[in-house]
Design a protein around this motif. Structure first.
Motif, short mmCIF file in Angstrom:
data_model
loop_
_atom_site.label_atom_id
_atom_site.label_comp_id
_atom_site.label_asym_id
_atom_site.label_seq_id
_atom_site.Cartn_x
_atom_site.Cartn_y
_atom_site.Cartn_z
N ALA A 243 28.35 41.63 45.00
CA ALA A 243 28.15 42.79 44.13
C ALA A 243 28.13 44.10 44.93
CB ALA A 243 26.84 42.63 43.35
N VAL A 244 27.72 44.04 46.19
CA VAL A 244 27.70 45.24 47.04
C VAL A 244 29.13 45.77 47.19
CG1 VAL A 244 27.21 46.13 49.37
CG2 VAL A 244 25.65 44.47 48.29
N TYR A 245 30.08 44.83 47.39
CA TYR A 245 31.48 45.24 47.58
C TYR A 245 32.13 45.62 46.25
CZ TYR A 245 30.49 43.43 52.16
OH TYR A 245 29.92 43.24 53.38
N LEU A 246 31.74 44.90 45.18
CA LEU A 246 32.27 45.27 43.86
C LEU A 246 31.82 46.69 43.50
CD1 LEU A 246 31.80 42.01 41.74
CD2 LEU A 246 33.95 43.09 42.42
N LYS A 247 30.58 47.02 43.81
CA LYS A 247 30.06 48.36 43.51
C LYS A 247 30.89 49.42 44.26
CE LYS A 247 27.16 51.66 42.32
NZ LYS A 247 27.01 52.16 40.96
N ARG A 248 31.26 49.09 45.51
CA ARG A 248 31.99 50.06 46.33
C ARG A 248 33.42 50.26 45.84
NH1 ARG A 248 31.86 48.44 52.38
NH2 ARG A 248 29.63 48.48 51.98
N PHE A 249 34.08 49.13 45.49
CA PHE A 249 35.52 49.23 45.20
C PHE A 249 35.86 49.15 43.70
CE2 PHE A 249 35.23 47.41 49.56
CZ PHE A 249 35.75 48.51 50.23
N PHE A 250 35.02 48.43 42.92
CA PHE A 250 35.31 48.26 41.49
C PHE A 250 34.01 48.45 40.68
CE2 PHE A 250 38.05 45.33 43.95
CZ PHE A 250 39.30 45.86 43.64
N PRO A 251 33.44 49.64 40.70
CA PRO A 251 32.12 49.83 40.08
C PRO A 251 32.07 49.53 38.59
CG PRO A 251 33.09 51.94 40.79
CD PRO A 251 33.96 50.86 41.35
N LYS A 252 33.16 49.81 37.86
CA LYS A 252 33.15 49.54 36.41
C LYS A 252 33.13 48.04 36.14
CE LYS A 252 34.74 53.15 33.49
NZ LYS A 252 35.83 53.70 32.68
N LEU A 253 33.88 47.31 36.99
CA LEU A 253 33.91 45.85 36.84
C LEU A 253 32.52 45.28 37.10
CD1 LEU A 253 35.40 43.14 36.53
CD2 LEU A 253 35.93 43.24 38.98
N LEU A 254 31.85 45.78 38.13
CA LEU A 254 30.49 45.29 38.42
C LEU A 254 29.57 45.57 37.24
CD1 LEU A 254 28.39 44.02 40.32
CD2 LEU A 254 27.86 46.31 41.15
N ASN A 255 29.68 46.75 36.68
CA ASN A 255 28.84 47.10 35.53
C ASN A 255 29.05 46.10 34.39
OD1 ASN A 255 27.02 49.05 34.18
ND2 ASN A 255 28.76 49.29 32.82
N LYS A 256 30.31 45.75 34.15
CA LYS A 256 30.66 44.80 33.08
C LYS A 256 30.02 43.43 33.36
CE LYS A 256 35.01 45.07 30.66
NZ LYS A 256 36.46 44.97 30.86
N ILE A 257 30.18 42.99 34.61
CA ILE A 257 29.65 41.67 34.99
C ILE A 257 28.12 41.65 34.84
CG2 ILE A 257 29.32 40.06 36.94
CD1 ILE A 257 32.08 41.05 37.99
N LEU A 258 27.48 42.72 35.33
CA LEU A 258 26.01 42.76 35.27
C LEU A 258 25.51 42.83 33.83
CD1 LEU A 258 25.18 45.13 38.28
CD2 LEU A 258 24.88 42.65 38.16
N MET A 259 26.25 43.51 32.97
CA MET A 259 25.83 43.61 31.56
C MET A 259 25.87 42.25 30.88
SD MET A 259 24.70 46.53 30.81
CE MET A 259 24.56 46.38 29.04
N ARG A 260 26.77 41.37 31.39
CA ARG A 260 26.90 40.03 30.79
C ARG A 260 25.92 39.04 31.41
NH1 ARG A 260 32.96 39.44 31.53
NH2 ARG A 260 33.79 40.89 30.03
N SER A 261 25.38 39.36 32.58
CA SER A 261 24.55 38.36 33.26
C SER A 261 23.09 38.48 32.83
CB SER A 261 24.69 38.46 34.77
OG SER A 261 24.53 39.79 35.17
N LYS A 262 22.40 37.32 32.97
CA LYS A 262 20.99 37.29 32.61
C LYS A 262 20.21 37.98 33.73
CE LYS A 262 17.45 33.86 31.87
NZ LYS A 262 17.10 32.59 32.49
N VAL A 263 19.35 38.90 33.38
CA VAL A 263 18.54 39.58 34.41
C VAL A 263 17.09 39.26 34.14
CG1 VAL A 263 17.87 41.81 35.34
CG2 VAL A 263 20.24 41.41 34.74
N THR A 264 16.42 38.65 35.16
CA THR A 264 15.00 38.31 34.94
C THR A 264 14.15 39.01 36.00
OG1 THR A 264 15.28 36.36 36.32
CG2 THR A 264 15.41 36.05 33.94
#
Ligand SMILES: NC(=O)c1ccc[n+]([C@@H]2O[C@H](COP(=O)([O-])OP(=O)(O)OC[C@H]3O[C@@H](n4cnc5c(N)ncnc54)[C@H](OP(=O)(O)O)[C@@H]3O)[C@@H](O)[C@H]2O)c1
Length: 264
Positions: A243-264
């Motif tokens: 996710a560190v690298y996704l944030k650097r190079f594909f921030p929108k994609l990371l946002n999409k992935i995180l919105m779909r993942s369960k956060v506890t």
């Protein structure tokens, strides 16, 4: 050889990552200053270490009491003569929605994670500069590189560390001081149990991801060679590091992935 006879001051040494670092550094022949609030736990960690007891100083401190740091630094100097490596590890987390967390709980977390770490660093580094060498380490998090739901104050405190310590590195490099920022992913410690809820009380639950995460001992073993190699920013963890690298190079994609993942 990097750690042999070095004086290493570790905050948050009473449990988790700090405790594991104490054992790993003790095995490598370092002399230790162990700090946290719970003196009995620090004494337990000291007992579990081998070698000359004089080589380990238990120095309890509360990271919210920065007015005492120059006194604590003087105590460390009296015992060992100087500090070679400072590991700013002590910290707490929070599990609360950004709009629900009490301002008091956010300020308390910032006081420990950010102001405590920088105040202790400001107390310790001048003597390192006088001696012409030193290594300052701060334990941030992958949450210092991106944000997710439910961790706003924690992520903010870790992002703030990157800003401050990156600037410090530029200022003290000429004086022989290295600065390393460490970003762990999930490590199996009590960090979630000790996390604050929105009202500032303790969560008292171990997060699912932490139950399955790497042990603090494994983390410490992975970290020490990277520090001795002088790395400036270090990522250690499982697949969450991607996710560190996704944030650097594909921030929108990371946002999409995180919105779909369960956060506890
Ligand atoms: N575990 C993870 O998955 C993970 C991931 C990324 C980053 N981190 C970071 O790693 C560091 C260590 O956390 P951990 O996972 O080892 O959790 P932990 O087992 O809860 O350890 C936290 C340490 O911080 C100390 N501490 C808390 N409040 C303090 C205060 N006011 N003054 C002084 N010391 C204080 C605690 O000691 P006392 O209670 O005795 O004071 C304890 O030794 C933290 O900065 C955390 O943000 C952890």
């Amino acid at each position: 050889m990097y750690y042999q006879n070095k004086v290493v001051w570790i905050t948050g040494a009473s449990s988790g990552i700090g405790e594991a670092l104490a054992y790993a550094l003790n095995k490598k022949g370092a002399r230790l200053i162990l700090s946290a609030r719970r003196e009995q736990e620090l004494e337990r960690v000291k007992k579990n270490c081998s070698g000359n007891p004089e080589d380990i100083l238990v120095l309890p401190l509360d990271l919210t009491e920065s007015d005492l740091f120059s006194e604590k630094t003087a105590e460390a100097k009296t015992h060992f003569g100087g500090v070679d490596i400072l590991i700013n590890n002590g910290g707490i987390s929070q599990r609360a929605y950004a709009l629900e967390a009490d301002m008091a709980s956010i300020r308390h977390l910032m006081e420990i994670n950010f102001f405590g770490a920088i105040a202790l660093t400001k107390a310790v580094v001048p003597a390192m500069i006088e001696r012409g060498h030193g290594h300052v380490v701060v334990i941030s998090s992958v949450m210092g590189k991106f944000g997710t739901r439910y961790r706003s104050a924690y992520a903010a405190s870790k992002h703030a560390l990157h800003g401050w310590f990156d600037c410090l590195r530029q200022e003290v490099q000429k004086d022989g001081i290295d600065v390393s920022i460490v970003c762990p992913g999930y490590v199996k410690t009590n960090v979630t149990k000790n996390a604050l809820k929105a009202d500032g009380t303790k969560l008292n639950e171990m997060g699912d991801a932490h139950k399955k995460a790497m042990s603090p001992d494994e983390f410490a073993e992975k970290l020490l060679p990277k520090l001795s190699a002088g790395k400036q920013e270090i990522y250690i963890g499982g697949k969450e590091i991607a996710a560190v690298y996704l944030k650097r190079f594909f921030p929108k994609l990371l946002n999409k992935i995180l919105m779909r993942s369960k956060v506890t």
